[in-house]
Enzyme design. Structure first.
Site, PDB file in Angstrom:
ATOM      1  N   ASN A 209       3.946  27.413  36.663  1.00 12.38           N
ATOM      2  CA  ASN A 209       5.386  27.214  36.845  1.00 12.38           C
ATOM      3  C   ASN A 209       5.961  28.399  37.621  1.00 12.38           C
ATOM      4  O   ASN A 209       5.229  29.309  37.995  1.00 12.38           O
ATOM      5  CB  ASN A 209       6.080  27.011  35.490  1.00 12.38           C
ATOM      6  CG  ASN A 209       5.868  28.200  34.580  1.00 12.38           C
ATOM      7  OD1 ASN A 209       6.305  29.301  34.883  1.00 12.38           O
ATOM      8  ND2 ASN A 209       5.174  27.987  33.470  1.00 12.38           N
ATOM      9  N   ASP A 275       3.760  23.327  28.666  1.00 13.02           N
ATOM     10  CA  ASP A 275       3.705  22.412  27.521  1.00 13.02           C
ATOM     11  C   ASP A 275       2.385  21.636  27.486  1.00 13.02           C
ATOM     12  O   ASP A 275       2.017  21.079  26.465  1.00 13.02           O
ATOM     13  CB  ASP A 275       4.881  21.427  27.592  1.00 13.02           C
ATOM     14  CG  ASP A 275       6.188  22.147  27.301  1.00 13.02           C
ATOM     15  OD1 ASP A 275       6.214  22.967  26.365  1.00 13.02           O
ATOM     16  OD2 ASP A 275       7.176  21.917  28.028  1.00 13.02           O
ATOM     17  N   PRO A 301      -0.100  24.174  22.182  1.00 14.08           N
ATOM     18  CA  PRO A 301       0.605  24.537  20.947  1.00 14.08           C
ATOM     19  C   PRO A 301       1.980  25.093  21.286  1.00 14.08           C
ATOM     20  O   PRO A 301       2.149  25.731  22.327  1.00 14.08           O
ATOM     21  CB  PRO A 301      -0.267  25.649  20.360  1.00 14.08           C
ATOM     22  CG  PRO A 301      -1.073  26.171  21.501  1.00 14.08           C
ATOM     23  CD  PRO A 301      -1.266  25.022  22.438  1.00 14.08           C
ATOM     24  N   ASP A 302       2.980  24.834  20.447  1.00 13.55           N
ATOM     25  CA  ASP A 302       4.296  25.460  20.646  1.00 13.55           C
ATOM     26  C   ASP A 302       4.297  26.768  19.855  1.00 13.55           C
ATOM     27  O   ASP A 302       4.385  26.769  18.628  1.00 13.55           O
ATOM     28  CB  ASP A 302       5.431  24.529  20.206  1.00 13.55           C
ATOM     29  CG  ASP A 302       6.763  25.063  20.703  1.00 13.55           C
ATOM     30  OD1 ASP A 302       7.048  26.255  20.453  1.00 13.55           O
ATOM     31  OD2 ASP A 302       7.508  24.320  21.360  1.00 13.55           O
ATOM     32  N   ILE A 303       4.162  27.866  20.565  1.00 13.31           N
ATOM     33  CA  ILE A 303       3.988  29.177  19.927  1.00 13.31           C
ATOM     34  C   ILE A 303       5.229  29.564  19.122  1.00 13.31           C
ATOM     35  O   ILE A 303       5.144  30.028  17.988  1.00 13.31           O
ATOM     36  CB  ILE A 303       3.650  30.248  20.989  1.00 13.31           C
ATOM     37  CG1 ILE A 303       2.401  29.813  21.766  1.00 13.31           C
ATOM     38  CG2 ILE A 303       3.455  31.618  20.360  1.00 13.31           C
ATOM     39  CD1 ILE A 303       2.109  30.606  23.021  1.00 13.31           C
ATOM     40  N   PHE A 320      13.860  31.560  24.497  1.00  8.64           N
ATOM     41  CA  PHE A 320      14.600  31.291  25.715  1.00  8.64           C
ATOM     42  C   PHE A 320      14.629  29.780  25.905  1.00  8.64           C
ATOM     43  O   PHE A 320      13.837  29.055  25.312  1.00  8.64           O
ATOM     44  CB  PHE A 320      13.920  31.953  26.923  1.00  8.64           C
ATOM     45  CG  PHE A 320      14.477  33.305  27.242  1.00  8.64           C
ATOM     46  CD1 PHE A 320      14.163  34.393  26.454  1.00  8.64           C
ATOM     47  CD2 PHE A 320      15.322  33.493  28.336  1.00  8.64           C
ATOM     48  CE1 PHE A 320      14.672  35.648  26.746  1.00  8.64           C
ATOM     49  CE2 PHE A 320      15.831  34.736  28.634  1.00  8.64           C
ATOM     50  CZ  PHE A 320      15.512  35.815  27.842  1.00  8.64           C
ATOM     51  N   LYS A 334      17.315  23.186  20.630  1.00  6.73           N
ATOM     52  CA  LYS A 334      16.082  23.985  20.472  1.00  6.73           C
ATOM     53  C   LYS A 334      16.256  25.056  19.399  1.00  6.73           C
ATOM     54  O   LYS A 334      15.323  25.348  18.659  1.00  6.73           O
ATOM     55  CB  LYS A 334      15.686  24.624  21.802  1.00  6.73           C
ATOM     56  CG  LYS A 334      15.028  23.624  22.744  1.00  6.73           C
ATOM     57  CD  LYS A 334      14.563  24.243  24.052  1.00  6.73           C
ATOM     58  CE  LYS A 334      14.100  23.138  24.997  1.00  6.73           C
ATOM     59  NZ  LYS A 334      13.860  23.573  26.348  1.00  6.73           N
TER      60      LYS A 334
HETATM   61  O1  PMT Z   1      10.061  34.974  34.752  1.00 12.48           O
HETATM   62  P1  PMT Z   1      11.309  34.893  35.599  1.00 12.48           P
HETATM   63  O2  PMT Z   1      11.021  34.467  37.024  1.00 12.48           O
HETATM   64  O3  PMT Z   1      12.089  36.185  35.547  1.00 12.48           O
HETATM   65  O4  PMT Z   1      12.262  33.747  35.010  1.00 12.48           O
HETATM   66  C1  PMT Z   1      12.764  33.866  33.732  1.00 12.48           C
HETATM   67  C2  PMT Z   1      12.682  32.557  32.939  1.00 12.48           C
HETATM   68  C3  PMT Z   1      13.574  31.525  33.602  1.00 12.48           C
HETATM   69  C4  PMT Z   1      11.256  32.059  32.868  1.00 12.48           C
HETATM   70  C5  PMT Z   1      13.158  32.905  31.472  1.00 12.48           C
HETATM   71  O5  PMT Z   1      14.471  33.386  31.535  1.00 12.48           O
HETATM   72  C6  PMT Z   1      13.074  31.665  30.564  1.00 12.48           C
HETATM   73  O6  PMT Z   1      13.954  30.832  30.522  1.00 12.48           O
HETATM   74  N1  PMT Z   1      11.958  31.559  29.804  1.00 12.48           N
HETATM   75  C7  PMT Z   1      11.645  30.419  28.941  1.00 12.48           C
HETATM   76  C8  PMT Z   1      11.134  29.268  29.769  1.00 12.48           C
HETATM   77  C9  PMT Z   1      10.734  28.080  28.895  1.00 12.48           C
HETATM   78  O7  PMT Z   1       9.575  27.875  28.693  1.00 12.48           O
HETATM   79  O8  PMT Z   1      11.721  27.431  28.373  1.00 12.48           O
HETATM   80  P2  PMT Z   1      11.532  26.094  27.428  1.00 12.48           P
HETATM   81  O9  PMT Z   1      12.929  25.632  27.252  1.00 12.48           O
HETATM   82  O10 PMT Z   1      10.543  25.185  28.037  1.00 12.48           O
HETATM   83  O11 PMT Z   1      10.922  26.652  26.081  1.00 12.48           O
HETATM   84  C10 PMT Z   1      11.736  27.081  24.998  1.00 12.48           C
HETATM   85  C11 PMT Z   1      11.087  28.253  24.309  1.00 12.48           C
HETATM   86  O12 PMT Z   1       9.866  27.846  23.701  1.00 12.48           O
HETATM   87  C12 PMT Z   1      10.757  29.424  25.220  1.00 12.48           C
HETATM   88  O13 PMT Z   1      11.096  30.633  24.564  1.00 12.48           O
HETATM   89  C13 PMT Z   1       9.258  29.307  25.416  1.00 12.48           C
HETATM   90  O14 PMT Z   1       8.671  30.588  25.597  1.00 12.48           O
HETATM   91  C14 PMT Z   1       8.809  28.696  24.099  1.00 12.48           C
HETATM   92  N2  PMT Z   1       7.591  27.846  24.228  1.00 12.48           N
HETATM   93  C15 PMT Z   1       7.573  26.782  25.063  1.00 12.48           C
HETATM   94  C16 PMT Z   1       6.448  25.993  25.122  1.00 12.48           C
HETATM   95  C17 PMT Z   1       5.331  26.311  24.312  1.00 12.48           C
HETATM   96  N3  PMT Z   1       4.228  25.564  24.357  1.00 12.48           N
HETATM   97  N4  PMT Z   1       5.387  27.368  23.481  1.00 12.48           N
HETATM   98  C18 PMT Z   1       6.487  28.135  23.418  1.00 12.48           C
HETATM   99  O15 PMT Z   1       6.531  29.107  22.659  1.00 12.48           O
END
Ligand code: PMT
Length: 402
Positions: A209, A275, A301-303, A320, A334
């Site tokens: 990504n 994901d 896995p969703d950490i 985030f 979320k």
């Molecule tokens: O790295 P940069 O270029 O500086 O950009 C920053 C960013 C946009 C990546 C950052 O600010 C950001 O938004 N990071 C989270 C991106 C993300 O995965 O968002 P999500 O909405 O898909 O996931 C929600 C949360 O679950 C996140 O904290 C993610 O780390 C966590 N997650 C998601 C999937 C997974 N399998 N396990 C997780 O823990």
């Protein structure tokens, strides 16, 4: 003594309010600070070297090429100081700093200074309202400078309005606040993730990504500079003065995080974790002559989910949320679903912020109040500080650029 052992550079520029800095020096010295005064050439029209030398009990620095020792002054003074305060700061000096001009000792010093800077402007009210002065000031604010705004009142030039140097007690309070805040995470152990995972398909291809890791790195750096013991888990190799662990894939990250979370006070999950991953990873490069290609994907896995499930009541989990639509609604969903303490939402459809950019604009939501606090677009280094202060010291996010 709130400033005990702190080394402070007091920059003085050419303005009638220069005489008021005598009171400020007395407050700082009484509070335990070692103060060194640096004047612009114009400042010496308003205050004498003798006065400043007597009050600070230190040499006074004015000329760029006075050699007190082998290192150039603008390097040695900057290396040893904890904080730089410019009071009064003229429109001229503010303009030079904002545009990287270093044509005297004070402006050269500020150009190399990488620790907290406080600016206390003082000038005629029309100069203060001038569009270019305000633009220069915004540049400084956006780069992390602290500003103690001038006050309204009767001005030395005969005008009435905003432009008077802020009360010296107020400036002194700001100095103490900035110094105290510098290490407000001392004793905290913070685990931060950064970057986008790379899920292999074969030895040369992966599912990835757009995350560059800049946001997570900025958070880890800021937490470290605020005194925390930091562990950064990133999808790429990096060298830092704190612990770093490289985990390119979601599964590798999942193996490391629970162990490191144990004993941490908080997890800040800025990484963009894929994901999905390929069910089978080919041992050799898949040849294109086999025609169309399809990959079966399975869920990673969703950490965050897992960590939120095992955390103790004293540990904080901050996620985030990267969205391209319905930002707040999705972020709240979320926060709830993953049982987080805070969620930081960013709109990744923006071209001037978010993925890859040096800038971001975020909405922070906390579990307790569900209150939404939105930042302006700022450098990620500033966003990082705002997030940490919001999470660990109940600081209200500035609604505008101040
Ligand atoms: O790295 P940069 O270029 O500086 O950009 C920053 C960013 C946009 C990546 C950052 O600010 C950001 O938004 N990071 C989270 C991106 C993300 O995965 O968002 P999500 O909405 O898909 O996931 C929600 C949360 O679950 C996140 O904290 C993610 O780390 C966590 N997650 C998601 C999937 C997974 N399998 N396990 C997780 O823990």
């Amino acid at each position: 003594m709130r400033l005990s052992g702190k080394k402070i550079i007091l920059g003085i520029t050419g303005g009638i309010a220069a005489y008021k800095t005598c009171g400020l020096i007395r407050l700082m010295v009484k509070s335990g600070a070692d103060v060194k005064a640096v004047l612009t050439p114009n400042a010496s029209n308003f205050i004498t070297e003798t006065t400043l030398r007597t009050l600070t009990k230190n040499p006074v620095y004015i000329r760029q090429f006075d050699e007190f020792e082998w290192k150039p002054e603008h390097v040695s003074l900057s290396d040893e100081a904890d904080l730089f305060i410019i009071a009064p700061a003229s429109a001229n000096t503010i303009g030079k700093i904002a545009n990287g001009i270093s044509d005297n000792l004070l402006t050269s010093l500020i150009t190399v200074f990488d620790k907290p800077v406080i600016i206390a402007p003082a000038m005629n009210c029309k100069m203060w309202e001038n569009k270019f002065v305000q633009e220069n000031l915004s540049k400084l604010i956006n780069s992390g400078f602290h500003i103690v705004e001038p006050e309204q009142g009767e001005l030395a030039c005969g005008y009435e309005g905003a432009g008077r140097l802020a009360d010296i007690n107020k400036i002194y309070e700001k100095i103490c606040e900035v110094i105290e805040q510098e290490k407000f995470l001392k004793g905290k152990r913070i685990l931060v993730t950064a970057g986008g995972t790379k899920e292999p398909i074969d030895p040369v291809r992966y599912i990835g990504n757009k995350s560059s890791g800049k946001m997570g790195l900025a958070i880890a750096d800021a937490a470290y500079s605020f005194g925390a013991e930091v562990c950064l888990v990133s999808t790429f190799k990096t060298q830092k003065p704190y612990k770093t662990i490289e985990t390119p894939t979601a599964e590798q990250m999942q193996r490391v995080i629970p162990e490191k979370f144990h004993g941490s006070d908080a997890l800040i999950m800025a990484a963009a974790v894929s994901d999905y991953r390929a069910r089978e990873v080919a041992r050799h490069k898949i040849k294109k002559d086999s025609g169309e290609m399809s990959i079966e994907l399975i869920k990673n896995p969703d950490i965050l989910d897992e960590i939120a499930g095992i955390k103790s009541s004293s540990q904080l989990v901050i996620g985030f949320c990267a969205e391209t639509e319905n930002l707040e609604q999705n972020a709240l969903g979320k926060l709830e679903k993953k049982n987080l303490d805070f969620i930081v939402a960013n709109d990744v459809s923006r071209e001037d912020a978010g993925f890859e950019s040096d800038y971001n604009a975020v909405t922070i939501i906390d579990r307790e109040t569900r209150q939404l606090q939105t930042t302006p677009r700022l450098p990620k280094t500033e966003i990082a500080k705002i997030i940490l202060k919001r999470v660990f010291s109940n600081y209200d996010v500035p609604a505008k650029n101040l």
